[in-house]
Design a protein around this motif. Structure first.
Motif, PDB file in Angstrom:
ATOM      1  N   LYS A   1      41.303  39.795  42.768  1.00 35.77           N
ATOM      2  CA  LYS A   1      41.865  39.058  43.905  1.00 35.77           C
ATOM      3  C   LYS A   1      41.130  37.747  44.107  1.00 35.77           C
ATOM      4  O   LYS A   1      41.756  36.687  44.314  1.00 35.77           O
ATOM      5  N   THR A   2      39.816  37.759  44.037  1.00 39.47           N
ATOM      6  CA  THR A   2      39.028  36.531  44.186  1.00 39.47           C
ATOM      7  C   THR A   2      39.384  35.532  43.099  1.00 39.47           C
ATOM      8  O   THR A   2      39.520  34.326  43.357  1.00 39.47           O
TER       9      THR A   2
ATOM     10  N   VAL B   1      42.831  34.009  43.955  1.00 38.17           N
ATOM     11  CA  VAL B   1      42.742  33.093  45.096  1.00 38.17           C
ATOM     12  C   VAL B   1      42.060  31.795  44.688  1.00 38.17           C
ATOM     13  O   VAL B   1      42.502  30.701  45.055  1.00 38.17           O
TER      14      VAL B   1
ATOM     15  N   ARG C   1      46.397  34.195  50.562  1.00 42.71           N
ATOM     16  CA  ARG C   1      46.007  35.501  51.072  1.00 42.71           C
ATOM     17  C   ARG C   1      47.087  36.523  50.714  1.00 42.71           C
ATOM     18  O   ARG C   1      48.185  36.140  50.306  1.00 42.71           O
ATOM     19  N   VAL C   2      46.775  37.776  50.915  1.00 42.54           N
ATOM     20  CA  VAL C   2      47.639  38.852  50.419  1.00 42.54           C
ATOM     21  C   VAL C   2      48.238  39.650  51.575  1.00 42.54           C
ATOM     22  O   VAL C   2      47.537  40.003  52.534  1.00 42.54           O
TER      23      VAL C   2
ATOM     24  N   SER D   1      52.416  44.070  46.079  1.00 39.41           N
ATOM     25  CA  SER D   1      51.630  43.120  46.875  1.00 39.41           C
ATOM     26  C   SER D   1      52.336  41.778  46.873  1.00 39.41           C
ATOM     27  O   SER D   1      53.100  41.459  45.942  1.00 39.41           O
TER      28      SER D   1
ATOM     29  N   LEU E   1      51.395  37.735  47.326  1.00 41.50           N
ATOM     30  CA  LEU E   1      50.423  36.664  47.480  1.00 41.50           C
ATOM     31  C   LEU E   1      51.089  35.544  48.259  1.00 41.50           C
ATOM     32  O   LEU E   1      52.033  34.908  47.790  1.00 41.50           O
TER      33      LEU E   1
ATOM     34  N   LEU F   1      46.956  44.712  45.197  1.00 38.74           N
ATOM     35  CA  LEU F   1      45.848  43.919  45.722  1.00 38.74           C
ATOM     36  C   LEU F   1      45.553  44.326  47.165  1.00 38.74           C
ATOM     37  O   LEU F   1      46.468  44.675  47.919  1.00 38.74           O
ATOM     38  N   GLU F   2      44.295  44.237  47.543  1.00 38.44           N
ATOM     39  CA  GLU F   2      43.901  44.590  48.905  1.00 38.44           C
ATOM     40  C   GLU F   2      44.484  43.581  49.893  1.00 38.44           C
ATOM     41  O   GLU F   2      44.222  42.375  49.796  1.00 38.44           O
TER      42      GLU F   2
ATOM     43  N   ASP G   1      44.971  41.254  53.149  1.00 39.88           N
ATOM     44  CA  ASP G   1      44.099  40.622  54.133  1.00 39.88           C
ATOM     45  C   ASP G   1      44.518  41.065  55.531  1.00 39.88           C
ATOM     46  O   ASP G   1      45.622  41.598  55.726  1.00 39.88           O
TER      47      ASP G   1
END
Length: 372
Positions: A7-8, A11, A23-24, A71, A73, A178-179, A181
């Motif tokens: 994820k990082t 981004v 952000r997700v 997910s 983005l 993805l986790e 936000d």
């Protein structure tokens, strides 16, 4: 690769491509958005935008649009103006164009970035994905709030604590898990500046828009003559309206755009109404090539310009309007009659005998109204 590291990486890549926020959100929306959208359609508040009523199950559910999505983005690009857009409203011989439309079409700019980011994600992870910039039935503002980019204000637009009202949105639906936000909460409080400033009272209640009364809808999406009750409130707004965005107190944190394609073209910051009214189809297409304005076509554009001329209070522009009484477009002819009736009603009356027979019903109605 660990999910957090992936994820990082994504981004960071998005930021390197020019997105200001990335952000997700989960591939789901709360039921309240579906219920609010159903009510919006039931009340007919979409006006001529018939596409909003097509396949509502796809619009109100990300998985209804793409079942494989896990997910989303959510991406945003800042287009903040360097000056207050409201200041241009007092220059009645000049046109006011919405901030977002004063240069290149943002759809084209963001789509190019999205495709590059999408290729990077696919090559790095092998995941499937779909990219969107107003090209599919996506409720992007609720998804942006779910991802923590901002919140939907009382004017129904997204508000950011970092960028105020001025964000373009785009999204990538992906099969990656993805986790998400943290969602953003509402920070409007008791403020109602956006509701009170609206020149056509397009907000029947906070967080509720009636598009049929909105100047952005009327000047861009509406295809026929603009209803008479909304013409005077248009002032010199010929494409869109930024009033409710401009007065938001959160704009004190806004930042001016740095992307060259989002900076205003000098000739579109305060163009002369007389020059815009004189455009034929070829000149209109040339000037607005690559601009979002091009899609409404020359006739609707000049319709808007003529309403601004009628609101100018400048009798010197009457000649400009008179020259369009014989325009091939009945939409333009009708608004030329209206503009002349506002600026020089006595002169319009002298022209009436030579134009007693009008083949188009709408144009004839404009003559009858203007002459009382």
């Amino acid at each position: 690769m660990a999910a957090a590291d992936l994820k990082t990486l994504i981004v960071d890549k998005a930021r390197s491509l020019g997105f200001d926020l990335a952000r997700v959100a989960p591939a789901a929306l709360a039921d309240r958005y579906r219920l609010a959208f159903d009510q919006f359609l039931a009340d007919g508040r979409q006006g001529d935008m018939d596409w909003l009523a097509r396949t509502p199950e796809r619009r109100t559910s990300p998985k209804g649009l793409w079942p494989e999505a896990r997910s989303i983005l959510m991406l945003a690009a800042n287009y903040g103006p360097a000056t207050d857009p409201m200041t241009r409203l007092g220059r009645r011989d000049r046109a006011t164009i919405s901030v977002y439309a004063q240069n290149r079409d943002y759809h084209d700019i963001l789509k190019k970035r999205l495709k590059e980011l999408g290729r990077y994600i696919a090559q790095t992870t092998g995941a499937e994905l779909k990219v969107f910039v107003d090209t599919a039935p996506v409720m992007e503002k609720p998804l942006a709030q779910a991802a923590g980019l901002g919140w939907q204000g009382k004017h129904t637009n997204l508000v950011s604590r970092d960028y105020g009202s001025w964000l373009f949105l785009a999204e990538i639906f992906t099969t990656l898990d993805l986790e998400p936000d943290a969602a953003e909460s509402d920070h409007c409080g008791q403020c109602r500046r956006c509701l009170d400033i609206c020149p056509t009272a397009a907000f029947p209640a906070p967080y509720t828009l009636d598009a049929r009364r909105c100047l952005s809808y009327l000047t861009i999406e509406h295809k026929g003559p603009i209803p008479a009750e909304f013409r005077a409130p248009m002032g010199n707004r010929i494409y869109g309206c930024d009033d409710c965005l401009s007065v938001c107190p959160w704009n004190k944190f806004a930042q001016s755009a740095v992307e060259p394609s989002f900076l205003p073209r000098a000739e579109l910051t305060a163009p002369r109404l007389a020059d815009l009214a004189a455009l034929d189809d070829a000149a209109f297409r040339e000037i607005f090539a690559g601009s979002p304005i091009k899609r409404i076509g020359r006739d609707r554009f000049v319709r808007n310009v003529l309403i601004a001329i009628g609101n100018s209070g400048n009798a010197g522009l009457a000649t400009t309007a008179e020259q369009l009484l014989d325009d091939p477009s009945p939409l333009v002819r009708g608004m030329a009659v209206w503009a002349l009736g506002r600026l020089t009603p006595m002169h319009l009356a002298t022209l009436a005998p030579a134009r007693a027979v009008e083949l188009d019903e709408d144009v004839r109605a404009e003559w009858d109204t203007a002459l009382g």
